[in-house]
Design a protein around this motif. Structure first.
Motif, PDB file in Angstrom:
ATOM      1  N   UNK A  37      39.345 -21.543  -4.971  1.00 55.70           N
ATOM      2  CA  UNK A  37      39.426 -21.295  -3.520  1.00 55.70           C
ATOM      3  C   UNK A  37      40.828 -21.593  -2.989  1.00 55.70           C
ATOM      4  N   UNK A  97      35.181 -26.401  -8.256  1.00 54.31           N
ATOM      5  CA  UNK A  97      35.085 -25.699  -6.963  1.00 54.31           C
ATOM      6  C   UNK A  97      35.380 -26.674  -5.813  1.00 54.31           C
ATOM      7  N   UNK A  98      34.814 -27.877  -5.911  1.00 54.49           N
ATOM      8  CA  UNK A  98      35.050 -28.884  -4.867  1.00 54.49           C
ATOM      9  C   UNK A  98      36.532 -29.295  -4.866  1.00 54.49           C
ATOM     10  N   UNK A  99      37.081 -29.512  -6.079  1.00 57.28           N
ATOM     11  CA  UNK A  99      38.496 -29.891  -6.170  1.00 57.28           C
ATOM     12  C   UNK A  99      39.363 -28.802  -5.548  1.00 57.28           C
ATOM     13  N   UNK A 101      38.527 -26.721  -3.240  1.00 54.53           N
ATOM     14  CA  UNK A 101      38.356 -26.752  -1.785  1.00 54.53           C
ATOM     15  C   UNK A 101      39.289 -27.818  -1.184  1.00 54.53           C
ATOM     16  N   UNK A 102      39.334 -28.987  -1.829  1.00 49.08           N
ATOM     17  CA  UNK A 102      40.230 -30.054  -1.366  1.00 49.08           C
ATOM     18  C   UNK A 102      41.686 -29.617  -1.436  1.00 49.08           C
ATOM     19  N   UNK A 103      42.053 -28.927  -2.519  1.00 48.70           N
ATOM     20  CA  UNK A 103      43.436 -28.461  -2.677  1.00 48.70           C
ATOM     21  C   UNK A 103      43.799 -27.438  -1.607  1.00 48.70           C
ATOM     22  N   UNK A 105      42.530 -27.327   1.439  1.00 43.06           N
ATOM     23  CA  UNK A 105      42.699 -28.090   2.690  1.00 43.06           C
ATOM     24  C   UNK A 105      44.088 -28.753   2.712  1.00 43.06           C
ATOM     25  N   UNK A 106      44.489 -29.341   1.586  1.00 41.94           N
ATOM     26  CA  UNK A 106      45.795 -30.010   1.522  1.00 41.94           C
ATOM     27  C   UNK A 106      46.923 -28.993   1.728  1.00 41.94           C
TER      28      UNK A 106
END
Lengths: 292, 289
Positions: A37, A97-99, A101-103, A105-106
């Motif tokens: 993502x 997928x979660x990681x 998503x965090x990337x 956002x950053x």
């Protein structure tokens, strides 16, 4: 009739730009199994770094080279520090997928912090259009389609010359077996991430030439590209391009007959139906049930 | 003082949202990117029934909950059909579809302008319209949900929900239907999110689609994953971190114009670090699979 031709042409150009993102996204997803993502963040990073360098140097060549360098370094660091360690720990797709998503956002918030939340526009020197009756082909659109086709062709030739497609297909099918047969899977992963990111940043720069770009666009185009991934479900450049163009034709038709805002809703309705009733994709190899 | 009460109410709302997401993610192992759908559904149905049909809060709330339950049944159908990444993608699609509907169905939802003048709830003639009364009202709902969990987590159904999460085949071999337990979990999660949405709509008196988009769903999911999924303390910790982070930034005199971005960067970094080094979250019990 003229309206139809205009829609087809506009969709063709937008479809080519989408396909650059979708090809990269598809290769990354199929080879690394990461639903990346953060591709949306990389897309914006490419466009914004090119815009920043152009404002400083007024040199297109330096700006594009800078953008490519920025996204390549960024994705290399992401792969080496986040995705690859997760892969070595045999974390499943939901974790990456979660990681990702965090990337995303950053990346987006760092860009907003340093370059601002406002829409960025190039002072493009390409202006004017060719008019045939009421059909308009702008020079920017022709330039976009030419560069997009050139990029897709270059990627195809690169895969042919280096025989990478077979390697990537092997890694995609079974990473462990690929290692057994001597394929450097880590190198294949890095390559596919870098090439995918470069394709996305080319698409972003081309898109920015016409309408400018805001920070939200990255997520929007990545989500649309994810529809192409699910529809195609295999490593095939031609199919990615075809489905991207078909999807943009559908979106343009929705824009014409309904409110433009419905286009994302309807696109994702198609995604939902495909996931539910044909999880293996429209054109694909049959997946074993336990992989669903 | 009013600002502190505002923080408290938001903490209560996000605690409810995190608990609802935890029911799906932590208790059932369903990684959903559509928690804001139920939050938005609760808020919109409450707002529509109050402003357009003249319902009181206490009449609009059951309608909102019922609507959430109906949508939850659709979700449970999806959960029965696909698993893992494909379930997450399906929920992501539902989130985009929901946003598209509330944004475009202007005659009902007000579109981008949203719905204004949503009246406040009242109990026995006493209107809840001050920050302090809302803080107590929000606290009441959090207490109700926590008490419910105090009971529910000891029930056989709750154990079967966790068993379905951990080993679906084992549940099948016991002659039980895993989809039934997933359905219960999704419905429960939807009800709690619906209550949070209803509370938010009447507290802010104004709602628009941007409060219920994909970013909000990602945020709610992040709160649970950072705090830790599978236990009650995890989501509460996550909500505390999210709500108190701005206060910390104020304390170190971070300028307002960059504070929002810094907050999201810190949250993103926390999410990545948690996934990379402590996948169960700060207080979590369950590792997402």
């Amino acid at each position: 009739m003229e309206t139809a031709i205009q829609i087809l042409f506009n969709s063709f150009v937008s479809g080519l730009l989408l396909s650059l993102v979708a090809i990269g996204f598809t290769y990354i997803f199929r080879v690394t199994k990461v639903f990346h993502l953060a591709h949306g963040g990389i897309y914006i990073a490419g466009a914004f770094s090119c815009w920043w360098m152009l404002a400083k140097t007024n040199n297109w060549f330096a700006s594009i080279a800078f953008a490519i360098a920025v996204v390549s370094i960024l994705i290399y660091l992401i792969e080496k520090t986040i995705y690859l360690p997760l892969n070595k720990k045999q974390s499943n797709q939901s974790i990456s997928f979660i990681a990702s998503t965090g990337l995303y956002v950053i990346t987006i918030n760092v860009l907003a912090l340093f370059l601002g939340n406002d829409k960025k526009v190039f002072n493009s020197s390409i202006s004017g259009s060719y008019d045939y009756g009421s059909i308009i082909f702008t020079k920017v659109q022709l330039f976009q389609s030419m560069i997009a086709m050139l990029s897709i062709a270059s990627f195809s030739i690169y895969l042919k010359i280096t025989k990478s497609n077979l390697t990537l297909q092997a890694v995609s099918d079974n990473e462990t077996m690929s290692k057994v047969f001597g394929i450097n899977t880590e190198k294949a992963r890095v390559n596919v991430f870098i090439v995918g990111s470069i394709l996305a940043s080319i698409s972003a720069i081309l898109k920015m030439l016409e309408f400018g770009m805001d920070l939200q666009h990255g997520m929007s185009i990545t989500l649309t590209a994810s529809v192409v991934i699910v529809l195609v479900s295999r490593l095939d450049i031609g199919l990615c391009v075809l489905f991207s163009i078909l999807l943009t034709i559908l979106q343009s038709t929705i824009e014409l007959y309904l409110n433009p805002q419905w286009k994302e809703g309807i696109t994702f309705l198609i995604l939902l139906l495909v996931i539910l009733f044909r999880t293996e994709g429209i054109i694909s190899y049959n997946l074993r049930k336990d992989r669903l | 003082m009013n600002y502190l009460l505002y923080i408290l109410v938001m903490l209560e709302i996000y605690t409810l949202l995190a608990l609802s997401a935890n029911q799906k993610v932590g208790m059932s192992g369903l990684l959903s990117f559509a928690q804001a759908v139920f939050y938005g559904m609760g808020a919109y149905v409450t707002a529509i029934f109050i402003t357009k049909f003249g319902f009181s809060y206490w009449l609009a709330l059951p309608v909102a909950i019922l609507t959430c339950v109906l949508v939850a049944l659709l979700f449970s159908f999806i959960a029965g059909k696909v698993r893992e990444l494909y379930f997450s993608l399906a929920t992501l699609a539902l989130q985009v579809i929901f946003f598209s509907i509330v944004f475009n169905w202007t005659s009902i939802t007000g579109g981008a302008d949203g719905i204004r003048k949503i009246s406040h709830p009242a109990i026995f003639g006493f209107e809840i319209n001050t920050p302090s009364s809302f803080a107590v009202f929000g606290g009441f709902w959090v207490l109700v949900v926590l008490l419910f969990y105090g009971w529910f987590l000891k029930t056989p159904i709750s154990r079967m929900i966790k068993a379905t999460r951990d080993d679906q085949i084992a549940v099948l071999s016991l002659g039980k239907n895993p989809n039934y337990y997933k359905r219960i979990s999704i419905i429960l999660s939807a009800i709690i999110a619906g209550i949070a949405g209803s509370l938010y709509a009447t507290y802010s008196a104004y709602i628009d689609p941007t409060s219920f988009n994909l970013d909000e769903s990602i945020l709610i999911l992040s709160i649970v994953l950072i705090g830790g999924a599978g236990r009650i303390i995890g989501p509460i910790t996550g909500a505390l971190i999210y709500i108190l982070l701005p206060k910390l930034l104020e304390f170190i005199q971070m300028p307002d114009n960059i504070a929002a971005n810094i907050r999201m960067i810190i949250f993103g970094v926390l999410l990545v670090l948690i996934v990379r080094f402590k996948p169960k979250g700060i207080f979590g019990k369950y590792l997402i699979q």
